[in-house]
Write a protein that holds these residues in place. Structure first.
Motif, PDB file in Angstrom:
ATOM      1  N   ASP A 198       0.854  -1.182   0.000  1.00 33.84           N
ATOM      2  CA  ASP A 198       0.000   0.000   0.000  1.00 33.84           C
ATOM      3  C   ASP A 198       0.895   1.237   0.000  1.00 33.84           C
ATOM      4  O   ASP A 198       1.787   1.351   0.838  1.00 33.84           O
ATOM      5  N   ASN A 252       0.547   3.239   3.505  1.00 34.16           N
ATOM      6  CA  ASN A 252       1.042   2.548   4.688  1.00 34.16           C
ATOM      7  C   ASN A 252       1.674   1.215   4.251  1.00 34.16           C
ATOM      8  O   ASN A 252       1.067   0.156   4.382  1.00 34.16           O
ATOM      9  N   GLY A 271      -0.591  -1.480   5.709  1.00 34.86           N
ATOM     10  CA  GLY A 271      -1.807  -1.155   4.973  1.00 34.86           C
ATOM     11  C   GLY A 271      -2.274  -2.313   4.109  1.00 34.86           C
ATOM     12  O   GLY A 271      -1.561  -3.283   3.888  1.00 34.86           O
ATOM     13  N   VAL A 272      -3.493  -2.219   3.614  1.00 33.35           N
ATOM     14  CA  VAL A 272      -4.039  -3.251   2.735  1.00 33.35           C
ATOM     15  C   VAL A 272      -3.303  -3.150   1.404  1.00 33.35           C
ATOM     16  O   VAL A 272      -3.274  -2.104   0.771  1.00 33.35           O
ATOM     17  N   ASN A 273      -2.692  -4.252   0.996  1.00 37.29           N
ATOM     18  CA  ASN A 273      -1.922  -4.256  -0.254  1.00 37.29           C
ATOM     19  C   ASN A 273      -2.737  -4.870  -1.370  1.00 37.29           C
ATOM     20  O   ASN A 273      -3.860  -5.311  -1.162  1.00 37.29           O
ATOM     21  N   THR A 274      -2.171  -4.902  -2.532  1.00 40.19           N
ATOM     22  CA  THR A 274      -2.808  -5.572  -3.659  1.00 40.19           C
ATOM     23  C   THR A 274      -1.906  -6.703  -4.129  1.00 40.19           C
ATOM     24  O   THR A 274      -0.722  -6.755  -3.816  1.00 40.19           O
ATOM     25  N   THR A 315      -7.205  -8.056  -2.052  1.00 32.86           N
ATOM     26  CA  THR A 315      -6.413  -7.339  -1.064  1.00 32.86           C
ATOM     27  C   THR A 315      -6.367  -8.100   0.252  1.00 32.86           C
ATOM     28  O   THR A 315      -7.345  -8.740   0.647  1.00 32.86           O
ATOM     29  N   TYR A 350      -4.109  -7.748   4.283  1.00 37.39           N
ATOM     30  CA  TYR A 350      -3.076  -7.081   5.061  1.00 37.39           C
ATOM     31  C   TYR A 350      -1.793  -7.893   4.905  1.00 37.39           C
ATOM     32  O   TYR A 350      -1.840  -9.111   4.743  1.00 37.39           O
TER      33      TYR A 350
END
Length: 164
Positions: free
Chosen positions: A124, A127, A131-134, A141, A143
């Protein structure tokens, strides 16, 4: 004694599903009669494990997580994992007992992994640590430290996978 009846009795003693023995083609029973008696339990266990995998479940003794080059993270017997090379914390294999299941389009239960150690992890931008990523593979998504099953998990960025 009839070969199939003897195998069914042995399967009962070992706690192996009788259906695996029933599915042995009659033409193959003559081959089974040539197998030494002391080797039959191992053959039946292998037959039972194959049937369990085809049903989309890991055999009870398959408790070690490895990374198969073709299947991704899978469960195998600890004795298999113990003889594989370790790379980035994962026992690595070129192929595994699940390859035939994958090629047939069957379900593979997965060890739980975290995105933060995957080659497809896209942090992310706001963050990056939490943060929530891809996912570059399109798995939505998560964490970074959230554990989940993923067939496309690649434990390092240098791992190029050829899936057949």
């Amino acid at each position: 004694m009839d070969t199939r009846a003897a195998l069914l009795e042995l399967a009962d003693q070992l706690g192996i599903d009788r259906a695996a023995v029933v599915r042995i083609p009659s033409a193959d029973l003559s081959l089974w009669s040539t197998v030494p008696a002391e080797a039959l339990p191992d053959y039946l266990r292998a037959l039972g494990d194959a049937a369990t995998r085809q049903a989309g479940k890991a055999p009870l003794d398959d408790t070690a997580a490895i990374h198969c080059q073709r299947c991704g993270p899978v469960f195998v017997h600890p004795s298999i994992a113990a003889c594989l090379p370790m790379v980035n914390g994962w026992a690595r294999a070129i192929g595994c007992p699940w390859c035939a299941i994958r090629k047939a389009g069957g379900y593979i239960p997965r060890p739980r992994v975290t995105c933060e150690t995957c080659a497809s992890f896209q942090p992310d931008p706001v963050n990056p640590v939490a943060g929530v990523n891809t996912c570059a593979c399109g798995h939505g998504t998560h964490y970074p430290m959230q554990r989940h099953g993923c067939g496309d998990f690649h434990p390092d960025r240098d791992n190029e996978v050829n899936r057949d």
